[in-house]
Design a protein around this motif. Structure first.
Motif, PDB file in Angstrom:
ATOM      1  N   TYR A 169       0.827  -1.223   0.000  1.00 52.20           N
ATOM      2  CA  TYR A 169       0.000   0.000   0.000  1.00 52.20           C
ATOM      3  C   TYR A 169       0.850   1.257   0.000  1.00 52.20           C
ATOM      4  N   ALA A 170       2.009   1.191   0.648  1.00 53.49           N
ATOM      5  CA  ALA A 170       2.905   2.349   0.593  1.00 53.49           C
ATOM      6  C   ALA A 170       3.339   2.587  -0.855  1.00 53.49           C
ATOM      7  N   GLY A 171       3.585   1.489  -1.568  1.00 53.62           N
ATOM      8  CA  GLY A 171       3.956   1.603  -2.975  1.00 53.62           C
ATOM      9  C   GLY A 171       2.827   2.191  -3.808  1.00 53.62           C
ATOM     10  N   LEU A 172       1.597   1.829  -3.489  1.00 49.26           N
ATOM     11  CA  LEU A 172       0.438   2.337  -4.236  1.00 49.26           C
ATOM     12  C   LEU A 172       0.307   3.854  -4.045  1.00 49.26           C
ATOM     13  N   LEU A 173       0.466   4.287  -2.789  1.00 51.91           N
ATOM     14  CA  LEU A 173       0.347   5.714  -2.502  1.00 51.91           C
ATOM     15  C   LEU A 173       1.485   6.488  -3.175  1.00 51.91           C
ATOM     16  N   LYS A 174       2.669   5.913  -3.138  1.00 50.57           N
ATOM     17  CA  LYS A 174       3.840   6.566  -3.758  1.00 50.57           C
ATOM     18  C   LYS A 174       3.566   6.766  -5.255  1.00 50.57           C
ATOM     19  N   ARG A 175       3.013   5.779  -5.896  1.00 51.42           N
ATOM     20  CA  ARG A 175       2.730   5.895  -7.336  1.00 51.42           C
ATOM     21  C   ARG A 175       1.607   6.903  -7.597  1.00 51.42           C
ATOM     22  N   ALA A 176       0.654   6.988  -6.694  1.00 58.07           N
ATOM     23  CA  ALA A 176      -0.400   7.993  -6.864  1.00 58.07           C
ATOM     24  C   ALA A 176       0.205   9.394  -6.800  1.00 58.07           C
ATOM     25  N   ARG A 177       1.167   9.556  -5.923  1.00 61.53           N
ATOM     26  CA  ARG A 177       1.811  10.878  -5.772  1.00 61.53           C
ATOM     27  C   ARG A 177       2.650  11.235  -6.994  1.00 61.53           C
ATOM     28  N   GLU A 178       3.127  10.216  -7.695  1.00 61.94           N
ATOM     29  CA  GLU A 178       4.009  10.483  -8.850  1.00 61.94           C
ATOM     30  C   GLU A 178       3.234  10.922 -10.086  1.00 61.94           C
ATOM     31  N   LEU A 179       1.910  10.771 -10.065  1.00 56.88           N
ATOM     32  CA  LEU A 179       1.139  11.264 -11.210  1.00 56.88           C
ATOM     33  C   LEU A 179       1.157  12.798 -11.204  1.00 56.88           C
ATOM     34  N   GLN A 180       0.651  13.361 -12.308  1.00 53.32           N
ATOM     35  CA  GLN A 180       0.686  14.815 -12.429  1.00 53.32           C
ATOM     36  C   GLN A 180      -0.699  15.413 -12.238  1.00 53.32           C
ATOM     37  N   GLY A 181      -0.704  16.637 -11.740  1.00 50.58           N
ATOM     38  CA  GLY A 181      -1.911  17.481 -11.739  1.00 50.58           C
ATOM     39  C   GLY A 181      -3.155  16.838 -11.159  1.00 50.58           C
ATOM     40  N   VAL A 182      -4.236  16.913 -11.923  1.00 51.58           N
ATOM     41  CA  VAL A 182      -5.536  16.468 -11.424  1.00 51.58           C
ATOM     42  C   VAL A 182      -5.542  14.951 -11.222  1.00 51.58           C
ATOM     43  N   ASP A 183      -4.786  14.226 -12.053  1.00 51.84           N
ATOM     44  CA  ASP A 183      -4.725  12.770 -11.880  1.00 51.84           C
ATOM     45  C   ASP A 183      -4.175  12.422 -10.507  1.00 51.84           C
ATOM     46  N   SER A 184      -3.113  13.123 -10.100  1.00 48.65           N
ATOM     47  CA  SER A 184      -2.507  12.839  -8.804  1.00 48.65           C
ATOM     48  C   SER A 184      -3.476  13.162  -7.671  1.00 48.65           C
ATOM     49  N   ARG A 185      -4.092  14.311  -7.791  1.00 44.13           N
ATOM     50  CA  ARG A 185      -5.012  14.752  -6.729  1.00 44.13           C
ATOM     51  C   ARG A 185      -6.159  13.756  -6.568  1.00 44.13           C
ATOM     52  N   GLU A 186      -6.747  13.373  -7.700  1.00 39.85           N
ATOM     53  CA  GLU A 186      -7.906  12.473  -7.630  1.00 39.85           C
ATOM     54  C   GLU A 186      -7.491  11.065  -7.222  1.00 39.85           C
TER      55      GLU A 186
END
Lengths: 353, 632
Positions: free
Chosen positions: A181-198
């Motif tokens: 799950y830490a890996g999942l969150l890390k990858r979510a943070r690596e997205l850009q802009g609205v994708d990352s936020r959502e």
């Protein structure tokens, strides 16, 4: 960032697939429907033949449902690329981790190859560990040496400590989950802009549920200290962030933790007195918010992942229903497992997404 | 002609006593002519798939042998003893022995792993000690049990540091990172001793923390400490060497037995590989498969000689519905072998289809030669192919033939390393580009007609007579193509398309449209649209595919033009520069154009050729064989 036509295509795909999700009323009625009807609707007649022993039937159903989920995932990742695609594929690694835990548990428990293999999921090659060669290992140390050559080398290191110091493998499985799950969150943070936020919202919803359930279980069922408990948690980007978790783990009573939860979780879980009940309510609440994200999020990738999360929930409930019917379990028990929490379902006004 | 047709296959059903199945499998593998048909016989008549335990033992034994081979080198090839049946008991004993051998091998692997770990830890220790040596701290304070403090010095994976730091903060402990190296953080953890040590140990274990021992003499006697580390490192190396020697001695002792084990497993393998191609019902068993028709007699004779009890062999032709499942066995020689590799990139011919390999070989070589025609370049190409024959292996023929074709066309064009010093046997390309383009066009027409007729033949073979006549690349399409070609020729020569050509073209067009109309099951509007589009696609396909062959002429002209460019540059230089430019320019032309021309020729073959007649979805003939290579 995906181009606009990729986004449009993905939005359309999600919209079309979302028709497959079960309505909450449909979920509530699942335990009442005959097995034959469920089998026909979900294409499971072949695997539910009477001549096959019950455990094998359940296994076959579980595999069929996972295959369904993976095939829908394959559809959704087609227009994705880069970090977005990697994140969604990473999400599906949870099935690989089920297999990894089963392999480690099996080897630590001295089970034979066939017994371990029966507990494994069929996972597409792109996601799979080399479980054939892991299955064929003949000792725990050999398994760990193989794992050390894989992306799971950190887990292999921890597993070795568990094995050599004869500790309870629970800590190892908790580490595997935490790492995932830490890996999942890390990858979510690596997205850009609205994708990352959502995406942080989609992932954060799951993490909030997991963090809270783990916190309550580790602290009050297993009696772990605040330090031990906190280490196993993953601060999310939503309600149960770092500060909130640090405050909650230090509380010494179940009720205090519930009351100290940030709004609206404190409202959703008001009066809950067991980890099971908390889990049930959080799942219902989580599902409601994931549905909102799936319908209204401006990020196509986040919508896609929200859909997959919801679809997995639906298929798990379907499996629980079928399993209950095949094993002839008490219908009330099946209903309890399958049906959502009515109170949490009414918390739409406190969605706070 | 056999070279254009795969071997005719027969379906074979062998019924024997169940006990004879291992011997049957060995006989079949020894012959190397039997491709198992895993659909087998009816399950209700033969409900059991025999040999489950045998397969399990074999798979486990093979797995163990593969793991042992990671540690012990065995010969690549295997010389098999006289063929004999391996009984289940022998296989079981062998499997047990391999299990014991692997247990020892695994212990050696574990020892090496620990030695590597010790070595890594020493590296970490040395790096940490370098840091500690610079501190103005009494290092004895960092050692031993403290009355009021918990103190830990060690290594943690960098990814775990933050979470660990925060978790320890809850226990009033501080974490300080003093060095980060290779993804690991060297940390000092300190806190009050009132916390239960077991809780801290649990968290540290979860974080994969490993303690680093810091010798108290470090500050006062750093050289001594470094000397200690060196000694420990040497000790690790000595232990590694000793372990390697032990392992070598052990492997030398069992080498012969391991080679024997490989042979036994190779002999046991055919029975395992038959898998669901064999089924049994009590004492009676059945094995199904495909055999080349010409070898049926040999098979029957071999079974008769090897089996001790009667057997029944039923042979039949493949049924029409089975054709997609029949394996394709192609006759091969060393000249066609490299082309087979290129064909397989596209797919395997379906059973009954014409083998495209000879056509591919001839047309590819000719097109290459025409596009790359130069005596010098061709000879260099062939010469390089010959020099690299050990590396190129069966592709050497390919390179030699391509070089020979380029040389031949070099004589036809009168070109030697770009110089036109010889009188061309045919024509220098640049002297009449329009003529070259016409030749290329005619070549394309001939090629397309040939592949179209092959497509028609393939459809007839599978019984699709309507398709052979009316479908894309069918007789009617060919008629349309030829009539359009004829009309265009008339237009060019006499200024008029010609009534016969026009009438034929129109009739063919209407016939095609009518067939498609009848074939498609949809609403009238959708039908009309699909018919129109598909007919248009047929026409434009032929036109574009024909024009595509103009590139053959274009590249032959390009070859000459590049040479002209090189000579123009060379003429600007002095004598030395001139020859250097000519040499380098020729090398550039050979490398660049050689690659491009190869790709273009392949493209014409695959797209304009294969796509018309070659489905590529056939099954390769893979007979049961005794493996003499590395155990898999």
């Amino acid at each position: 960032m995906p181009s606009s036509h990729h986004n449009t295509y993905l939005h359309t795909r999600v919209a079309v697939l979302s028709e497959r999700l079960m309505h909450p009323d449909e979920i509530r009625r699942l335990p009442e429907r005959p097995l034959e009807q469920l089998a026909a609707q979900y294409g499971l007649e072949a695997v539910l033949e009477e001549s096959v022993p019950a455990p094998n039937r359940n296994r076959a159903v579980e595999r069929a449902l996972i295959r369904t989920l993976i095939s829908e995932l394959s559809l959704l990742i087609r227009p994705m690329y880069g970090e977005a695609r990697e994140l969604v594929l990473y999400w599906a690694r949870k099935f690989e981790l089920y297999n990894l835990k089963a392999l480690i548990r099996g080897k630590l428990g001295g089970l034979d190859e066939q017994s371990i293999e029966e507990t494994l999921y069929d996972v597409p090659d792109a996601l799979a560990l080399p479980h054939r060669s892991l299955l064929r290992t003949e000792s725990v140390l050999e398994l760990l040496r193989q794992l050390e050559q894989s992306p799971y080398r950190v887990i292999a290191g921890q597993a070795r400590q568990v094995f050599e110091e004869q500790h309870e493998p629970f800590a190892l499985e908790a580490s595997i989950d935490q790492s995932y799950y830490a890996g999942l969150l890390k990858r979510a943070r690596e997205l850009q802009g609205v994708d990352s936020r959502e995406m942080k919202q989609v992932v954060g919803l799951q993490l909030d549920q997991l963090n809270l359930v783990w916190l309550l279980r580790y602290r009050f069922s297993y009696g772990l200290s605040a330090t031990e408990t906190y280490y196993q948690l993953i601060p999310s980007a939503r309600k149960l962030h770092r500060g909130a978790l640090l405050g909650l783990v230090n509380l010494s009573e179940f009720d205090k933790v519930i009351r100290a939860l940030p709004y609206p979780l404190d409202q959703v879980l008001q009066g809950a007195d067991s980890a099971i009940e908390v889990e049930k309510r959080m799942e219902t609440y989580n599902a409601m918010l994931q549905r909102k994200l799936m319908r209204h999020s401006p990020s196509a990738v986040a919508r896609a992942l929200a859909y997959l999360v919801l679809r997995e929930m639906d298929l798990k409930k379907l499996f629980a229903t079928i399993q209950g019917k095949v094993l002839a379990l008490d219908p009330a028990l099946v209903s309890f497992v399958v049906q959502g929490d009515a109170k949490a379902a009414r918390m739409e006004g406190h969605a706070g997404v | 002609m056999r070279v254009f047709r795969p071997l005719r296959m027969k379906h074979v059903l062998i019924q024997v006593m169940t006990d004879e199945l291992p011997r049957v499998s060995l006989t079949l593998a020894d012959l190397g002519l039997f491709n198992p048909d895993y659909r087998s016989v009816e399950e209700k008549d033969f409900p059991t798939i025999p040999g489950a335990e045998y397969r399990r033992l074999h798979n486990q034994a093979i797995s163990r042998l593969e793991k042992i081979r990671r540690l012990i080198d065995l010969h690549e090839s295997l010389e098999l003893p006289p063929v004999r049946v391996i009984e289940e008991q022998e296989l079981s004993q062998l499997n047990d022995w391999l299990g014991e051998v692997w247990a020892i091998g695994s212990s050696y692997e574990e020892k090496f792993r620990r030695l590597t770990d010790d070595s890594r830890l020493l590296d970490q220790l040395e790096a940490s000690l370098d840091n500690f040596a610079d501190l103005k701290v009494d290092l004895s304070l960092l050692q031993g049990e403290k009355q009021f403090l918990n103190l830990f010095i060690g290594i943690v994976p960098q990814a775990n540091v933050r979470q660990l730091e925060e978790a320890l903060g809850l226990a009033d402990h501080l974490l300080y990172t003093f060095l980060v190296s290779e993804g690991n953080a060297n940390v000092i953890i300190v806190g009050p001793r009132d916390q239960a040590e077991s809780e801290l140990q649990s968290v540290l274990q979860s974080a994969d923390f490993r303690a680093l021992p810091i010798p108290p003499e470090l500050r006062d006697q750093p050289d001594r400490i470094r000397g200690d580390i060196r000694e420990r490192r040497e000790h690790v190396l000595k232990r590694r060497k000793a372990t390697e020697e032990q392992m070598q001695a052990w492997s030398d002792n069992i080498l012969v037995e391991l080679e024997n084990a490989r042979k036994v497993l190779a002999l046991a393998e055919p029975y395992v590989l038959l898998d669901t191609a064999m089924r049994s019902s009590g004492q009676l068993a059945a094995v199904t498969g495909w055999v080349p028709a010409r070898d049926i007699g040999r098979l029957e004779q071999a079974l008769g000689e090897s089996l001790g009890s009667p057997f029944l062999m039923t042979v039949r032709d493949p049924r029409r519905d089975e054709r997609p499942l029949v394996p394709t066995a192609l006759e091969r020689n060393s000249i066609l072998a490299p082309y087979e590799t290129l064909i397989k990139q596209y797919g395997i011919p379906r059973y009954g289809e014409v083998d495209p390999t000879p056509l591919f070989a001839v047309t590819f070589v000719l097109m290459f030669g025409m596009m790359f025609g130069d005596i010098g370049h061709g000879l260099v190409f062939a010469g390089v192919g010959w020099l690299l024959r050990d590396k190129l292996k069966h592709f050497t023929q390919f390179v030699l033939l391509a070089g020979a074709a380029a040389t031949l066309f070099g004589f036809l064009y009168g070109s030697l390393f770009g110089y036109h010093v010889l009188h061309p046997w045919w024509i220098a390309p640049l002297s009449d580009p329009i003529y070259m383009l016409s030749v290329a066009l005619l070549w394309g027409v001939g090629f397309l007609l040939t592949v179209s007729f092959i497509a028609i033949h393939n459809r007839v073979v599978i019984g699709d007579f309507w398709g052979a006549v009316f479908d894309n690349n069918g007789l009617v399409s060919v008629g349309l193509y030829l009539s359009v070609l004829g009309g265009v020729f008339n237009l060019q020569s006499s200024g008029s398309f010609g009534t016969p050509a026009a009438a034929t073209a129109l009739a063919c067009l209407l016939a095609l449209m009518a067939f498609k109309w009848l074939e498609i099951k949809a609403s009238p509007g959708e039908r009309a649209l699909v018919v129109l589009i598909e007919t248009l696609e047929t026409i434009t396909g032929y036109v574009s595919n024909t024009l595509s062959f103009l590139r053959v002429a274009a590249f032959s002209l390009n070859h000459v033009a590049l040479a002209i460019a090189v000579f123009t540059l060379a003429d600007m230089m002095d004598t030395t520069g001139h020859w250097i430019t000519v040499v380098l320019g020729n090398i550039f032309i050979m490398v660049l154009e050689g690659a491009i021309v190869t790709i273009q020729a392949l493209r014409l073959e695959y797209y304009e050729g294969f796509s018309r007649f070659f489905s590529g979805d056939g099954r390769e003939f893979k007979p049961l064989k005794l493996k003499t290579g590395a155990a898999k």
